[in-house]
Design a protein around this motif. Structure first.
Motif, mmCIF file in Angstrom:
data_model
loop_
_atom_site.group_PDB
_atom_site.id
_atom_site.type_symbol
_atom_site.label_atom_id
_atom_site.label_comp_id
_atom_site.label_asym_id
_atom_site.label_seq_id
_atom_site.Cartn_x
_atom_site.Cartn_y
_atom_site.Cartn_z
ATOM 1 N N GLY A 301 0.806 -1.213 0.000
ATOM 2 C CA GLY A 301 0.000 0.000 0.000
ATOM 3 C C GLY A 301 0.842 1.267 0.000
ATOM 4 N N LEU A 302 1.878 1.287 0.833
ATOM 5 C CA LEU A 302 2.738 2.464 0.894
ATOM 6 C C LEU A 302 3.506 2.657 -0.411
ATOM 7 C CD1 LEU A 302 4.121 2.105 4.535
ATOM 8 C CD2 LEU A 302 2.522 3.841 3.708
ATOM 9 N N SER A 303 3.989 1.568 -0.987
ATOM 10 C CA SER A 303 4.710 1.661 -2.264
ATOM 11 C C SER A 303 3.805 2.216 -3.355
ATOM 12 C CB SER A 303 5.246 0.288 -2.668
ATOM 13 O OG SER A 303 6.217 -0.168 -1.750
ATOM 14 N N ASP A 304 2.560 1.763 -3.396
ATOM 15 C CA ASP A 304 1.616 2.257 -4.395
ATOM 16 C C ASP A 304 1.372 3.750 -4.243
ATOM 17 O OD1 ASP A 304 1.377 -0.290 -5.416
ATOM 18 O OD2 ASP A 304 -0.529 -0.729 -4.417
ATOM 19 N N LEU A 305 1.535 4.262 -3.042
ATOM 20 C CA LEU A 305 1.309 5.686 -2.781
ATOM 21 C C LEU A 305 2.552 6.536 -3.010
ATOM 22 C CD1 LEU A 305 -0.873 5.438 0.462
ATOM 23 C CD2 LEU A 305 -1.640 5.973 -1.857
ATOM 24 N N GLY A 306 3.657 5.900 -3.383
ATOM 25 C CA GLY A 306 4.868 6.649 -3.678
ATOM 26 C C GLY A 306 5.908 6.674 -2.582
ATOM 27 N N PHE A 307 5.634 5.994 -1.458
ATOM 28 C CA PHE A 307 6.643 5.891 -0.407
ATOM 29 C C PHE A 307 7.724 4.897 -0.844
ATOM 30 C CE2 PHE A 307 2.956 7.427 1.845
ATOM 31 C CZ PHE A 307 3.463 8.228 2.860
ATOM 32 N N SER A 308 8.953 5.224 -0.550
ATOM 33 C CA SER A 308 10.063 4.308 -0.810
ATOM 34 C C SER A 308 10.260 3.439 0.427
ATOM 35 C CB SER A 308 11.346 5.089 -1.116
ATOM 36 O OG SER A 308 12.427 4.211 -1.351
ATOM 37 N N VAL A 309 9.792 2.191 0.359
ATOM 38 C CA VAL A 309 9.773 1.303 1.515
ATOM 39 C C VAL A 309 11.068 0.508 1.583
ATOM 40 C CG1 VAL A 309 8.525 -0.542 2.680
ATOM 41 C CG2 VAL A 309 7.261 1.132 1.315
ATOM 42 N N LEU A 310 11.743 0.585 2.722
ATOM 43 C CA LEU A 310 12.991 -0.146 2.917
ATOM 44 C C LEU A 310 12.702 -1.597 3.298
ATOM 45 C CD1 LEU A 310 13.919 2.825 2.960
ATOM 46 C CD2 LEU A 310 15.566 2.203 4.741
ATOM 47 N N PRO A 311 13.664 -2.487 3.070
ATOM 48 C CA PRO A 311 13.450 -3.899 3.436
ATOM 49 C C PRO A 311 13.159 -4.054 4.922
ATOM 50 C CG PRO A 311 15.377 -3.665 2.017
ATOM 51 C CD PRO A 311 14.957 -2.280 2.397
ATOM 52 N N CYS A 312 12.358 -5.059 5.239
ATOM 53 C CA CYS A 312 11.968 -5.339 6.630
ATOM 54 C C CYS A 312 12.147 -6.830 6.873
ATOM 55 C CB CYS A 312 10.523 -4.919 6.865
ATOM 56 S SG CYS A 312 9.813 -5.524 8.413
ATOM 57 N N ALA A 313 13.166 -7.183 7.668
ATOM 58 C CA ALA A 313 13.477 -8.593 7.917
ATOM 59 C C ALA A 313 12.870 -9.112 9.210
ATOM 60 C CB ALA A 313 14.997 -8.785 7.947
ATOM 61 N N ALA A 314 12.354 -8.204 10.064
ATOM 62 C CA ALA A 314 11.879 -8.622 11.384
ATOM 63 C C ALA A 314 11.137 -7.462 12.044
ATOM 64 C CB ALA A 314 13.054 -9.068 12.250
ATOM 65 N N THR A 315 10.664 -7.685 13.254
ATOM 66 C CA THR A 315 10.033 -6.695 14.139
ATOM 67 C C THR A 315 8.613 -6.339 13.689
ATOM 68 O OG1 THR A 315 10.803 -4.595 13.126
ATOM 69 C CG2 THR A 315 12.330 -5.726 14.611
ATOM 70 N N VAL A 322 11.058 9.352 2.808
ATOM 71 C CA VAL A 322 10.027 10.327 2.432
ATOM 72 C C VAL A 322 10.640 11.621 1.920
ATOM 73 C CG1 VAL A 322 8.277 9.388 3.981
ATOM 74 C CG2 VAL A 322 9.883 11.102 4.845
ATOM 75 N N SER A 323 11.924 11.589 1.619
ATOM 76 C CA SER A 323 12.621 12.825 1.254
ATOM 77 C C SER A 323 12.127 13.406 -0.069
ATOM 78 C CB SER A 323 14.134 12.570 1.186
ATOM 79 O OG SER A 323 14.435 11.501 0.296
ATOM 80 N N ASN A 324 11.512 12.590 -0.909
ATOM 81 C CA ASN A 324 11.084 13.081 -2.222
ATOM 82 C C ASN A 324 9.579 13.334 -2.314
ATOM 83 O OD1 ASN A 324 13.722 12.914 -3.300
ATOM 84 N ND2 ASN A 324 13.458 10.720 -3.694
ATOM 85 N N LEU A 325 8.874 13.258 -1.193
ATOM 86 C CA LEU A 325 7.422 13.415 -1.242
ATOM 87 C C LEU A 325 6.962 14.870 -1.104
ATOM 88 C CD1 LEU A 325 6.179 10.347 0.848
ATOM 89 C CD2 LEU A 325 6.251 10.613 -1.635
#
Length: 392
Positions: A301-315, A322-325
């Motif tokens: 969902g966030l990627s579709d909205l233009g957020f650059s989502v970093l990898p998430c291995a846990a937690t 969000v620097s380009n939004l």
């Protein structure tokens, strides 16, 4: 009047509390603070409720109920093949934060250096400073969060008493590689330093990977303290039940610190957590599977909205660039904009650094009901669409 303790006087309210207050004021979906919005397994809660009725409700043993200490030792064997003596190598605490405080207060003397890896959980710095320790910060930096060997080596010295390492790591969702952990182990042995390991997310590791404790590395058994949390393992964060596993010579002074901090932990919760740690593999696999689906739901969902989502291995957490939004000059401004105008609360990653933090990243918490995640994404979509229309 005479001044109060400078370590705590003037400390700002935590970013989690600040964003939670803003979320309430603006009736926002709160994806800031890291707690699930549903309670953990009913059978565990029933155990706690029945134990409360049945009693006894008086002081339990200072080190913890024998059945919970035995369950912690058994879990160490079951998941990591670590042989732990329940009688001398386990302490039950009132949450992982108390466990960390006990470890730091027992091991760190004034002038001792403690290596901390940024971004870091917010209690680490004040606890080290209150013990008289000198924080020595090494940072991992987005987007890859890799640990720089030269920087870590430079952080260790003859003054190093300990390293405090959070693995899996909040807020980065990083799982340290075996090579990185081996480097930490080697430096601890070379400099005769202790390792205080905050491993509260040990059972929330995704994509078929498995947590590997630093304690399991050669030569680390006698110098490592491992902190776990029932709050994260069973989605019962309000219970504040933690546990420390470590060698008996270190557990002894830590028990003295624990004696003067909280002394003990509610016995009914201890009984319930002991039951929980004995649950079958299906529970632990189901927890990971459920959170993995939530991670993917929010990330898409966030990627579709233009957020650059970093990898998430846990937690529980997703970090986004969000620097380009165009929503603010800093991550703090972006978070304030989102909570006030979009009705969605996140937290700025800069809050997890001591100074000179990167300012283009924010953190969302995904351990929420699907309906809550979808509502947050809908609000963000509505807001971002309006922003684009205004700027057209």
């Amino acid at each position: 009047m005479k001044p109060t303790n400078p370590v705590f006087t003037g400390i700002d309210t935590t970013v989690f509390e600040t964003m939670s207050r803003l979320a309430m004021a603006h009736e926002a979906v709160n994806l800031g603070q890291g707690f699930p919005d549903v309670d953990g397994p009913e059978d565990i809660r029933q155990k706690a409720a029945q134990a409360l009725v049945d009693g006894p409700n008086q002081y339990p043993p200072m080190l913890g109920l024998p059945e919970l200490r035995q369950a912690v030792a058994a879990a160490n064997k079951r998941f990591y093949d670590l042989d732990i003596d329940a009688g001398s190598e386990v302490i039950v605490t009132s949450g992982a934060t108390e466990a960390l405080a006990d470890c730091i207060f027992a091991l760190v003397s004034p002038g001792d250096e403690v290596v901390l890896i940024e971004p870091l959980y917010d209690c680490y710095l004040p606890l080290v400073r209150q013990a008289g320790g000198v924080p020595v910060r090494v940072r991992v930096t987005p987007p890859d969060w890799s640990l720089n060997e030269a920087a870590l080596r430079d952080a260790f010295s003859e003054k190093t008493k300990a390293i405090l390492i959070n693995n899996p790591m909040n807020p980065t969702a990083k799982v340290f590689s075996d090579e990185e952990l081996q480097l930490v182990a080697d430096l601890c042995k070379e400099h005769d330093a202790y390792a205080i390991c905050d491993e509260v997310y040990e059972h929330l590791v995704f994509d078929g990977a498995a947590h590997r404790p630093l304690m399991a590395f050669d030569g680390m058994r006698e110098r490592t303290l491992r902190v776990g949390s029932a709050g994260k393992t069973f989605s019962l964060t309000g219970w504040k039940v933690g546990y420390i596993t470590g060698p008996a010579p270190l557990i002894d002074p830590i028990a003295k610190a624990h004696q003067w901090v909280t002394f003990t932990t509610p016995p009914n919760l201890q009984k319930a957590v002991a039951f929980g740690l004995g649950k079958d593999d299906a529970y632990f696999e189901g927890l990971v599977g459920d959170l993995s689906e939530k991670r993917d739901r929010m990330a898409r969902g966030l990627s579709d909205l233009g957020f650059s989502v970093l990898p998430c291995a846990a937690t529980y957490f997703l970090t986004c660039d969000v620097s380009n939004l165009g929503l603010g000059a800093t991550d703090v401004e972006v978070c304030e904009t989102l909570v006030k105008r979009a009705g969605v609360a996140a937290v700025p990653v800069s809050a997890f650094y001591g100074s000179e933090a990167p300012t283009g990243f924010i953190r969302f918490c995904f351990c929420k009901r699907d309906a809550v995640i979808d509502e947050a994404l809908m609000r963000l979509r509505t807001f971002l669409t309006a922003v684009q229309t205004e700027s057209a």
